[in-house]
Design an enzyme around this catalytic site. Structure first.
Site, PDB file in Angstrom:
ATOM      1  N   ARG A   4     -23.618 -31.820 -28.292  1.00  0.00           N
ATOM      2  CA  ARG A   4     -22.794 -30.418 -28.477  1.00  0.00           C
ATOM      3  C   ARG A   4     -23.005 -29.908 -29.904  1.00  0.00           C
ATOM      4  NH1 ARG A   4     -23.507 -30.103 -23.670  1.00  0.00           N
ATOM      5  NH2 ARG A   4     -22.214 -29.801 -22.087  1.00  0.00           N
TER       6      ARG A   4
ATOM      7  N   GLU B  59     -24.168 -20.315 -28.184  1.00  0.00           N
ATOM      8  CA  GLU B  59     -25.571 -20.390 -27.176  1.00  0.00           C
ATOM      9  C   GLU B  59     -25.515 -19.012 -26.355  1.00  0.00           C
ATOM     10  OE1 GLU B  59     -26.052 -23.948 -25.187  1.00  0.00           O
ATOM     11  OE2 GLU B  59     -25.917 -25.262 -27.008  1.00  0.00           O
TER      12      GLU B  59
ATOM     13  N   HIS C 100     -31.391 -25.391 -25.333  1.00  0.00           N
ATOM     14  CA  HIS C 100     -30.546 -26.402 -24.621  1.00  0.00           C
ATOM     15  C   HIS C 100     -31.258 -26.878 -23.256  1.00  0.00           C
ATOM     16  CE1 HIS C 100     -26.246 -27.435 -23.641  1.00  0.00           C
ATOM     17  NE2 HIS C 100     -26.873 -28.100 -22.872  1.00  0.00           N
TER      18      HIS C 100
HETATM   19  P1  NAP Z   1     -20.401 -40.607 -21.897  1.00  0.00           P
HETATM   20  O1  NAP Z   1     -20.912 -41.341 -20.498  1.00  0.00           O
HETATM   21  O2  NAP Z   1     -18.965 -40.031 -21.633  1.00  0.00           O
HETATM   22  O3  NAP Z   1     -20.384 -41.267 -22.968  1.00  0.00           O
HETATM   23  C1  NAP Z   1     -20.057 -41.147 -24.406  1.00  0.00           C
HETATM   24  C2  NAP Z   1     -20.332 -41.938 -25.407  1.00  0.00           C
HETATM   25  O4  NAP Z   1     -19.602 -41.512 -26.482  1.00  0.00           O
HETATM   26  C3  NAP Z   1     -19.429 -43.198 -25.221  1.00  0.00           C
HETATM   27  O5  NAP Z   1     -20.208 -44.324 -25.448  1.00  0.00           O
HETATM   28  C4  NAP Z   1     -18.261 -43.234 -25.880  1.00  0.00           C
HETATM   29  O6  NAP Z   1     -17.836 -44.455 -26.301  1.00  0.00           O
HETATM   30  C5  NAP Z   1     -18.766 -42.393 -27.084  1.00  0.00           C
HETATM   31  N1  NAP Z   1     -17.632 -41.764 -27.554  1.00  0.00           N
HETATM   32  C6  NAP Z   1     -16.871 -40.938 -27.539  1.00  0.00           C
HETATM   33  N2  NAP Z   1     -15.909 -40.544 -28.363  1.00  0.00           N
HETATM   34  C7  NAP Z   1     -16.353 -41.391 -29.295  1.00  0.00           C
HETATM   35  C8  NAP Z   1     -15.546 -41.445 -30.766  1.00  0.00           C
HETATM   36  N3  NAP Z   1     -14.604 -40.675 -30.939  1.00  0.00           N
HETATM   37  N4  NAP Z   1     -16.258 -42.617 -31.374  1.00  0.00           N
HETATM   38  C9  NAP Z   1     -17.078 -43.103 -31.110  1.00  0.00           C
HETATM   39  N5  NAP Z   1     -17.751 -43.070 -29.917  1.00  0.00           N
HETATM   40  C10 NAP Z   1     -17.335 -42.236 -28.969  1.00  0.00           C
HETATM   41  O7  NAP Z   1     -21.102 -39.264 -21.965  1.00  0.00           O
HETATM   42  P2  NAP Z   1     -23.011 -39.011 -21.512  1.00  0.00           P
HETATM   43  O8  NAP Z   1     -22.961 -38.797 -20.218  1.00  0.00           O
HETATM   44  O9  NAP Z   1     -23.402 -40.050 -22.218  1.00  0.00           O
HETATM   45  O10 NAP Z   1     -23.046 -37.545 -22.246  1.00  0.00           O
HETATM   46  C11 NAP Z   1     -22.700 -37.394 -23.568  1.00  0.00           C
HETATM   47  C12 NAP Z   1     -22.848 -35.937 -24.259  1.00  0.00           C
HETATM   48  O11 NAP Z   1     -24.247 -35.505 -23.714  1.00  0.00           O
HETATM   49  C13 NAP Z   1     -22.128 -34.781 -22.872  1.00  0.00           C
HETATM   50  O12 NAP Z   1     -20.648 -35.044 -23.279  1.00  0.00           O
HETATM   51  C14 NAP Z   1     -22.864 -33.564 -23.163  1.00  0.00           C
HETATM   52  O13 NAP Z   1     -22.026 -32.977 -24.207  1.00  0.00           O
HETATM   53  C15 NAP Z   1     -24.322 -33.921 -23.654  1.00  0.00           C
HETATM   54  N6  NAP Z   1     -24.983 -33.361 -22.718  1.00  0.00           N
HETATM   55  C16 NAP Z   1     -26.203 -32.574 -23.187  1.00  0.00           C
HETATM   56  C17 NAP Z   1     -27.173 -32.248 -22.366  1.00  0.00           C
HETATM   57  C18 NAP Z   1     -28.274 -31.341 -22.723  1.00  0.00           C
HETATM   58  O14 NAP Z   1     -29.020 -30.876 -22.162  1.00  0.00           O
HETATM   59  N7  NAP Z   1     -28.188 -31.203 -24.121  1.00  0.00           N
HETATM   60  C19 NAP Z   1     -27.185 -32.653 -21.050  1.00  0.00           C
HETATM   61  C20 NAP Z   1     -26.081 -33.393 -20.422  1.00  0.00           C
HETATM   62  C21 NAP Z   1     -25.268 -33.805 -21.495  1.00  0.00           C
HETATM   63  P3  NAP Z   1     -17.005 -45.652 -25.171  1.00  0.00           P
HETATM   64  O15 NAP Z   1     -18.577 -46.031 -24.634  1.00  0.00           O
HETATM   65  O16 NAP Z   1     -16.719 -46.518 -26.106  1.00  0.00           O
HETATM   66  O17 NAP Z   1     -16.198 -44.972 -24.269  1.00  0.00           O
END
Ligand code: NAP
Length: 312
Positions: A227, A256, A275
């Site tokens: 993000r 965006e 995106h």
């Molecule tokens: P997720 O499964 O919720 O994983 C988030 C990760 O970030 C986890 O490992 C979490 O740690 C870590 N995290 C969160 N807060 C943190 C902090 N304060 N300090 C350190 N680590 C932290 O999310 P995901 O499914 O992988 O998706 C991640 C993001 O990708 C989404 O939230 C979205 O914004 C983005 N996204 C982008 C697109 C695109 O097309 N650009 C598409 C889909 C998603 P823990 O494992 O310890 O909880």
């Protein structure tokens, strides 16, 4: 009982989702929120959402849970104050695979010096730059969740030296795992290419600041597929101008579409993507929602939910 589709998407996009979702779960009756009668609004306890208008959800008093068709639910979590219902986001292995492909592609772009060779070509310059092997290239992945973990493993399988950072301690074979503030500094210090796959929360907003970017090795590359607000744009532009960051591949932005007058568009060291790193696949996502909703109908069990207080 009907399931409303609650969304700010345009009507054609909403109908496309409703058609694919209905095909995936023919026993369910999925309808646009706008067509609900007052009785249906009072009775419905499950909704499918894609960037919903918060007031539409507040007009459903019996709502127990909502299922998002998207993985990122930051906007919904931010806009809903203390929701009384659970939020389930999309967790789709196909999406993680798509994201890991994008991470690999753009990591290779930076690893093989493509921005520098493009500039050389523009200046008719024939110059072979030093070759760095993949195992010598240290990649840091911020976030080891559904998308970060699969991306980190794909990079490792392609020979890179990969480390990752999460909130909680993790052990992933082949990946050096860091957590906590000190872990962040250690990860940044050894990231020749930094990949951001963190959710946007109160803790991660502005995390890539002037101070944290300064820990990167000189000339590091940066990929943000998470993000836009996780990066302090002014700090990044400063680091790009100083050469502390050699090139940034940005798929997500504070606003965006990226406004036409934004400096990123014309910056020599920035690749702007609209995106597109991991678009949701309608059919794959609909089949996952169908499974979750079928399981809920059979057992009453709501799938694993977003922790609203944590922000993800
Ligand atoms: P997720 O499964 O919720 O994983 C988030 C990760 O970030 C986890 O490992 C979490 O740690 C870590 N995290 C969160 N807060 C943190 C902090 N304060 N300090 C350190 N680590 C932290 O999310 P995901 O499914 O992988 O998706 C991640 C993001 O990708 C989404 O939230 C979205 O914004 C983005 N996204 C982008 C697109 C695109 O097309 N650009 C598409 C889909 C998603 P823990 O494992 O310890 O909880």
């Amino acid at each position: 009982m009907v399931i409303p589709f609650v969304s700010r998407l345009d009507l054609d996009a909403q109908q496309a989702w409703i058609d694919v979702l209905s095909a995936a779960m023919p026993d369910e009756h999925i309808v646009p929120f706008a067509t609900l009668t007052p009785e249906q609004k009072s009775a419905c306890h499950l909704a499918i959402v894609a960037d919903p208008e918060p007031n539409d959800l507040l007009a459903l008093p019996a709502l127990t849970w909502v299922h998002s068709v998207w993985a990122g639910v930051e906007r919904m979590v931010h806009e809903l104050v203390s929701p009384t219902f659970s939020i389930v986001r999309l967790v789709d292995p196909q999406l993680a695979d798509t994201m890991s492909e994008a991470v690999l592609a753009w990591t290779l772009f930076l690893h093989r010096d493509m921005p520098a060779y493009a500039k050389q070509q523009a200046n008719y310059r024939w110059e072979q730059r030093p070759m760095v092997q993949a195992k010598e290239r240290r990649i840091g992945v911020l976030g080891l969740g559904e998308l970060g973990k699969v991306s980190a493993l794909r990079l490792a399988h392609n020979g890179f030296s990969v480390a990752g950072w999460s909130r909680n301690e993790k052990h992933i074979a082949g990946i050096t795992c860091f957590d906590g503030h000190e872990g962040l500094v250690s990860l940044l210090r050894q990231s020749d290419i930094l990949v951001c796959l963190l959710p946007l929360t109160s803790e991660t907003k502005g995390l890539l600041s002037r101070e944290s970017l300064a820990y990167l090795p000189a000339g590091a590359g940066l990929i943000n597929f998470a993000r836009g607000l996780i990066i302090d744009d002014n700090a990044l532009l400063e680091k790009l101008d100083q050469g502390v960051v050699s090139h940034a591949v940005l798929d997500v932005f504070m606003q965006e579409p990226l406004p036409k007058n934004h400096q990123y568009w014309q910056h020599h060291a920035v690749t702007v993507l609209p995106h597109i790193s991991a678009p949701t696949h309608l059919i794959s996502a609909s089949l996952i929602l169908a499974d979750n909703i079928k399981y809920y109908r059979m057992t009453g069990i709501i799938p694993s939910c977003v922790d609203v207080s944590r922000g993800y």
